[in-house]
Design a protein around this motif. Structure first.
Motif, mmCIF file in Angstrom:
data_model
loop_
_atom_site.group_PDB
_atom_site.id
_atom_site.type_symbol
_atom_site.label_atom_id
_atom_site.label_comp_id
_atom_site.label_asym_id
_atom_site.label_seq_id
_atom_site.Cartn_x
_atom_site.Cartn_y
_atom_site.Cartn_z
ATOM 1 N N ILE A 97 -12.117 -66.628 10.641
ATOM 2 C CA ILE A 97 -12.803 -67.736 9.985
ATOM 3 C C ILE A 97 -14.273 -67.363 9.817
ATOM 4 O O ILE A 97 -14.950 -67.006 10.778
ATOM 5 C CB ILE A 97 -12.687 -69.042 10.807
ATOM 6 C CG1 ILE A 97 -11.221 -69.402 11.033
ATOM 7 C CG2 ILE A 97 -13.438 -70.183 10.135
ATOM 8 C CD1 ILE A 97 -10.416 -69.591 9.776
ATOM 9 N N CYS A 98 -14.756 -67.448 8.593
ATOM 10 C CA CYS A 98 -16.147 -67.094 8.296
ATOM 11 C C CYS A 98 -17.091 -68.007 9.069
ATOM 12 O O CYS A 98 -16.956 -69.231 9.034
ATOM 13 C CB CYS A 98 -16.390 -67.222 6.795
ATOM 14 S SG CYS A 98 -18.082 -66.849 6.311
ATOM 15 N N LYS A 99 -18.027 -67.397 9.772
ATOM 16 C CA LYS A 99 -18.991 -68.155 10.570
ATOM 17 C C LYS A 99 -19.985 -68.911 9.700
ATOM 18 O O LYS A 99 -20.626 -69.839 10.168
ATOM 19 C CB LYS A 99 -19.737 -67.224 11.520
ATOM 20 C CG LYS A 99 -18.861 -66.680 12.638
ATOM 21 C CD LYS A 99 -19.626 -65.768 13.542
ATOM 22 C CE LYS A 99 -20.593 -66.582 14.378
ATOM 23 N NZ LYS A 99 -21.294 -65.791 15.392
ATOM 24 N N SER A 100 -20.088 -68.554 8.430
ATOM 25 C CA SER A 100 -21.044 -69.198 7.546
ATOM 26 C C SER A 100 -20.426 -70.359 6.764
ATOM 27 O O SER A 100 -20.915 -71.472 6.817
ATOM 28 C CB SER A 100 -21.631 -68.174 6.575
ATOM 29 O OG SER A 100 -22.576 -68.764 5.725
ATOM 30 N N CYS A 101 -19.318 -70.094 6.063
ATOM 31 C CA CYS A 101 -18.744 -71.123 5.186
ATOM 32 C C CYS A 101 -17.484 -71.784 5.750
ATOM 33 O O CYS A 101 -17.036 -72.797 5.230
ATOM 34 C CB CYS A 101 -18.445 -70.548 3.803
ATOM 35 S SG CYS A 101 -17.058 -69.375 3.764
ATOM 36 N N ILE A 120 -16.325 -61.952 2.507
ATOM 37 C CA ILE A 120 -17.030 -60.999 1.644
ATOM 38 C C ILE A 120 -18.154 -61.675 0.860
ATOM 39 O O ILE A 120 -19.232 -61.104 0.696
ATOM 40 C CB ILE A 120 -16.054 -60.241 0.709
ATOM 41 C CG1 ILE A 120 -16.737 -59.034 0.065
ATOM 42 C CG2 ILE A 120 -15.463 -61.161 -0.333
ATOM 43 C CD1 ILE A 120 -17.045 -57.929 1.027
ATOM 44 N N ASN A 121 -17.944 -62.915 0.410
ATOM 45 C CA ASN A 121 -18.993 -63.623 -0.347
ATOM 46 C C ASN A 121 -20.211 -63.893 0.532
ATOM 47 O O ASN A 121 -21.347 -63.655 0.110
ATOM 48 C CB ASN A 121 -18.455 -64.928 -0.933
ATOM 49 C CG ASN A 121 -17.449 -64.684 -2.036
ATOM 50 O OD1 ASN A 121 -17.463 -63.647 -2.685
ATOM 51 N ND2 ASN A 121 -16.570 -65.645 -2.238
ATOM 52 N N CYS A 122 -19.997 -64.398 1.723
ATOM 53 C CA CYS A 122 -21.114 -64.700 2.630
ATOM 54 C C CYS A 122 -21.793 -63.417 3.099
ATOM 55 O O CYS A 122 -23.017 -63.388 3.259
ATOM 56 C CB CYS A 122 -20.636 -65.543 3.812
ATOM 57 S SG CYS A 122 -20.167 -67.231 3.321
ATOM 58 N N GLN A 123 -21.029 -62.343 3.304
ATOM 59 C CA GLN A 123 -21.619 -61.064 3.707
ATOM 60 C C GLN A 123 -22.504 -60.521 2.595
ATOM 61 O O GLN A 123 -23.593 -60.009 2.852
ATOM 62 C CB GLN A 123 -20.536 -60.055 4.069
ATOM 63 C CG GLN A 123 -21.081 -58.739 4.590
ATOM 64 C CD GLN A 123 -21.805 -58.903 5.917
ATOM 65 O OE1 GLN A 123 -21.212 -59.376 6.876
ATOM 66 N NE2 GLN A 123 -23.075 -58.512 5.988
#
Length: 131
Positions: A97-101, A120-123
């Motif tokens: 789970i993405c830590k950002s979104c 990949i988008n948040c990275q």
């Protein structure tokens, strides 16, 4: 044959088998890093012991070798922290789970970088901001 799936954040699912495989890969990589750091520490101690002897060229070479070992150690230590964080996310049921979104990180990304904490988008956004 049925695949066991576990529910993670916001109803997303990820195969338990994949998570276990990732956990094993992370532990293996963690052990390799720890072994490498131990070897580098031994090499550093040998360099420190030889700095007092030898001519100026030898000492300069030893300093360069020491700097290189320090750089490798720092990079390995950062990766070790990322791995430990990923293992903690597995333990807490938040792996993938993405830590950002909060969206699920693509399985292909996790196969390539099992300690990835961002999709990949948040990275990509983070990389742009850090330039």
């Amino acid at each position: 044959m049925y695949k066991i799936r576990i529910i993670v954040n916001k109803g997303k699912t990820m195969e338990k088998e994949f998570i276990e495989k990732s956990r094993e890969a992370l532990i293996e990589e963690r052990n390799e890093i720890l072994e490498s750091l131990s070897d580098q520490n031994e090499q550093m101690q040998k360099l420190v012991g030889t700095v007092e002897s030898g001519d100026e060229a030898d000492r300069a070479s030893d300093r360069i070798d020491g700097s290189l070992l320090n750089s490798l150690s720092e990079a390995s230590s950062r990766r070790l922290t990322l791995i430990d964080n990923a293992l903690e996310r597995i333990k807490n049921g938040k792996y993938g789970i993405c830590k950002s979104c909060g969206q699920e990180i693509a399985q292909g990304r996790l196969e390539a970088i099992p300690y990835a904490a961002l999709c990949i988008n948040c990275q990509t956004k983070a990389d742009r901001q850090n330039r």
